[in-house]
Design a protein around this motif. Structure first.
Motif, PDB file in Angstrom:
ATOM      1  N   UNK A   1     -46.683  93.300  64.998  1.00 42.84           N
ATOM      2  CA  UNK A   1     -47.885  91.848  65.897  1.00 42.84           C
ATOM      3  C   UNK A   1     -48.875  92.155  66.684  1.00 42.84           C
ATOM      4  N   UNK A   2     -49.757  91.279  66.601  1.00 43.68           N
ATOM      5  CA  UNK A   2     -51.219  90.881  67.255  1.00 43.68           C
ATOM      6  C   UNK A   2     -50.655  90.355  68.918  1.00 43.68           C
ATOM      7  N   UNK A   3     -51.552  91.352  69.419  1.00 45.68           N
ATOM      8  CA  UNK A   3     -51.227  91.195  70.443  1.00 45.68           C
ATOM      9  C   UNK A   3     -52.566  90.158  71.517  1.00 45.68           C
ATOM     10  N   UNK A   4     -53.571  90.670  70.279  1.00 47.43           N
ATOM     11  CA  UNK A   4     -55.044  89.908  71.266  1.00 47.43           C
ATOM     12  C   UNK A   4     -54.833  87.933  71.036  1.00 47.43           C
ATOM     13  N   UNK A   5     -55.376  87.214  71.427  1.00 45.56           N
ATOM     14  CA  UNK A   5     -55.732  86.208  70.578  1.00 45.56           C
ATOM     15  C   UNK A   5     -56.345  85.435  69.197  1.00 45.56           C
ATOM     16  N   UNK A   6     -56.290  84.977  68.842  1.00 45.86           N
ATOM     17  CA  UNK A   6     -57.304  84.923  67.825  1.00 45.86           C
ATOM     18  C   UNK A   6     -58.563  84.457  67.727  1.00 45.86           C
ATOM     19  N   UNK A   7     -58.820  83.735  69.181  1.00 38.31           N
ATOM     20  CA  UNK A   7     -60.034  83.885  69.602  1.00 38.31           C
ATOM     21  C   UNK A   7     -60.837  85.083  69.985  1.00 38.31           C
ATOM     22  N   UNK A   8     -60.109  86.514  70.320  1.00 39.62           N
ATOM     23  CA  UNK A   8     -60.303  87.512  70.558  1.00 39.62           C
ATOM     24  C   UNK A   8     -61.035  88.028  69.957  1.00 39.62           C
ATOM     25  N   UNK A  60     -51.266  84.545  48.835  1.00 37.71           N
ATOM     26  CA  UNK A  60     -50.527  84.299  50.410  1.00 37.71           C
ATOM     27  C   UNK A  60     -49.482  84.343  50.422  1.00 37.71           C
ATOM     28  N   UNK A  61     -48.972  84.917  50.708  1.00 35.71           N
ATOM     29  CA  UNK A  61     -46.837  84.921  50.715  1.00 35.71           C
ATOM     30  C   UNK A  61     -46.849  84.514  52.311  1.00 35.71           C
ATOM     31  N   UNK A  62     -46.115  83.369  53.031  1.00 29.32           N
ATOM     32  CA  UNK A  62     -46.123  83.726  54.649  1.00 29.32           C
ATOM     33  C   UNK A  62     -44.752  83.495  54.595  1.00 29.32           C
ATOM     34  N   UNK A  63     -44.060  84.000  56.680  1.00 32.48           N
ATOM     35  CA  UNK A  63     -42.450  83.990  56.425  1.00 32.48           C
ATOM     36  C   UNK A  63     -43.171  84.257  57.519  1.00 32.48           C
ATOM     37  N   UNK A  64     -41.404  83.172  58.038  1.00 31.36           N
ATOM     38  CA  UNK A  64     -41.564  83.510  59.579  1.00 31.36           C
ATOM     39  C   UNK A  64     -41.333  84.434  60.234  1.00 31.36           C
ATOM     40  N   UNK A  65     -41.697  85.004  61.984  1.00 32.21           N
ATOM     41  CA  UNK A  65     -40.485  85.988  62.398  1.00 32.21           C
ATOM     42  C   UNK A  65     -40.547  85.444  63.702  1.00 32.21           C
ATOM     43  N   UNK A  66     -39.469  85.190  64.167  1.00 25.27           N
ATOM     44  CA  UNK A  66     -39.691  84.788  64.721  1.00 25.27           C
ATOM     45  C   UNK A  66     -40.677  83.269  65.162  1.00 25.27           C
ATOM     46  N   UNK A  67     -40.790  83.203  66.533  1.00 27.49           N
ATOM     47  CA  UNK A  67     -42.122  82.020  66.329  1.00 27.49           C
ATOM     48  C   UNK A  67     -43.617  81.791  65.972  1.00 27.49           C
ATOM     49  N   UNK A  68     -43.891  83.591  65.201  1.00 30.31           N
ATOM     50  CA  UNK A  68     -45.103  83.503  65.042  1.00 30.31           C
ATOM     51  C   UNK A  68     -44.752  83.441  63.218  1.00 30.31           C
ATOM     52  N   UNK A  69     -46.160  83.487  62.525  1.00 32.40           N
ATOM     53  CA  UNK A  69     -46.507  83.484  61.012  1.00 32.40           C
ATOM     54  C   UNK A  69     -47.148  84.901  60.712  1.00 32.40           C
ATOM     55  N   UNK A  70     -46.205  84.803  60.139  1.00 35.80           N
ATOM     56  CA  UNK A  70     -46.588  86.558  59.342  1.00 35.80           C
ATOM     57  C   UNK A  70     -47.364  86.197  57.955  1.00 35.80           C
ATOM     58  N   UNK A  89     -56.763  88.613  60.684  1.00 35.18           N
ATOM     59  CA  UNK A  89     -57.388  89.414  61.303  1.00 35.18           C
ATOM     60  C   UNK A  89     -57.342  88.452  62.624  1.00 35.18           C
ATOM     61  N   UNK A  90     -57.559  87.669  62.224  1.00 39.39           N
ATOM     62  CA  UNK A  90     -57.644  85.968  63.417  1.00 39.39           C
ATOM     63  C   UNK A  90     -56.695  85.145  63.012  1.00 39.39           C
ATOM     64  N   UNK A  91     -55.661  85.280  62.146  1.00 39.22           N
ATOM     65  CA  UNK A  91     -54.359  84.354  61.952  1.00 39.22           C
ATOM     66  C   UNK A  91     -53.582  85.207  61.895  1.00 39.22           C
ATOM     67  N   UNK A  92     -53.370  86.557  61.530  1.00 39.89           N
ATOM     68  CA  UNK A  92     -51.707  86.369  61.184  1.00 39.89           C
ATOM     69  C   UNK A  92     -51.166  86.713  62.208  1.00 39.89           C
ATOM     70  N   UNK A  93     -49.862  86.832  62.571  1.00 41.83           N
ATOM     71  CA  UNK A  93     -48.749  87.148  63.229  1.00 41.83           C
ATOM     72  C   UNK A  93     -49.168  86.392  64.391  1.00 41.83           C
ATOM     73  N   UNK A  94     -49.369  85.358  64.152  1.00 39.96           N
ATOM     74  CA  UNK A  94     -49.927  84.483  65.698  1.00 39.96           C
ATOM     75  C   UNK A  94     -48.740  83.155  65.143  1.00 39.96           C
ATOM     76  N   UNK A  95     -48.613  82.198  66.480  1.00 44.68           N
ATOM     77  CA  UNK A  95     -47.711  81.152  66.283  1.00 44.68           C
ATOM     78  C   UNK A  95     -48.398  79.850  65.797  1.00 44.68           C
ATOM     79  N   UNK A  96     -48.066  79.459  65.743  1.00 43.78           N
ATOM     80  CA  UNK A  96     -48.222  77.882  64.226  1.00 43.78           C
ATOM     81  C   UNK A  96     -49.723  77.598  65.718  1.00 43.78           C
ATOM     82  N   UNK A  97     -49.034  77.417  66.653  1.00 44.53           N
ATOM     83  CA  UNK A  97     -49.586  76.472  67.977  1.00 44.53           C
ATOM     84  C   UNK A  97     -51.144  77.189  67.801  1.00 44.53           C
TER      85      UNK A  97
END
Length: 139
Positions: A1-8, A60-70, A89-97
Motif C-alpha cells: 500500500x502507498x504510504x505517501x499522499x497522492x499530492x506527494x 483497468x481492474x479495480x478492487x477494494x482492499x479495506x478502505x483503499x482502492x487497488x 503512482x498517484x491514485x493506486x492504493x488510496x482511499x476514495x476520499x
C-alpha cells in the motif's frame, strides 16, 4: 500500500520529470515506468474492464482492499503503459476520499496535455474518469 499522499506522489513525479532536459527524454522515462507495471492476469483483459476512449487497448481492474482502492492496469502500447504507471503512482492504493480530493486536472502539472497526441490525451482522461467514478461510487 502507498504510504505517501497522492499530492506527494505527484510532487515526486514533477521533480523526476525536471531531471530531464527535453520531452524525448521524458517520453523515454514514461516508457521505462510502464515496463515496471506488474503483470495483469488474462482474465482481467476483457471487454468488462476495457476503458473506452483509448485508441490502444487499456484495461483497468479495480478492487477494494479495506478502505483503499487497488487498481491493476495495463495497455498493449508502450507509451500508454507508461501513462498508466504515472496514474497508478498517484491514485493506486488510496482511499476514495484521497482520490476525489485530487484536482481532476492535476496531471497538467506534468505538462502531459501539451505533449501528448489528442488520442493519447483522450485515453488518459478516460482512465482518470474511470478512477474518479470508481472512487465516487465507494465514497
Amino acid at each position: 500500500m502507498a504510504t505517501d499522499t497522492p499530492q506527494q506522489a505527484l510532487d515526486e513525479l514533477i521533480e523526476e520529470f525536471g531531471f530531464f532536459d527535453n520531452w524525448m527524454d521524458r517520453y523515454q522515462y514514461i516508457i521505462d515506468l510502464g515496463k515496471q507495471l506488474p503483470a495483469m492476469p488474462d482474465e482481467w483483459k476483457t471487454a468488462e474492464y476495457r476503458i473506452d476512449g483509448c485508441q490502444s487497448n487499456v484495461w483497468i481492474y479495480d478492487e477494494q482492499h479495506g478502505d483503499h482502492l487497488h487498481f491493476s492496469a495495463m495497455s498493449d502500447a508502450a507509451i500508454v503503459s507508461g501513462l498508466i504507471a504515472v496514474v497508478m503512482r498517484i491514485y493506486n492504493d488510496r482511499t476514495p476520499h484521497a482520490i476525489l480530493a485530487m484536482p481532476k486536472d492535476c496531471l497538467d502539472q506534468l505538462g502531459l496535455s501539451q505533449h501528448l497526441s489528442p488520442t493519447r490525451n483522450n485515453g488518459l482522461h478516460a482512465m482518470l474518469a474511470h478512477i474518479y467514478l470508481t472512487a465516487a461510487k465507494l465514497a
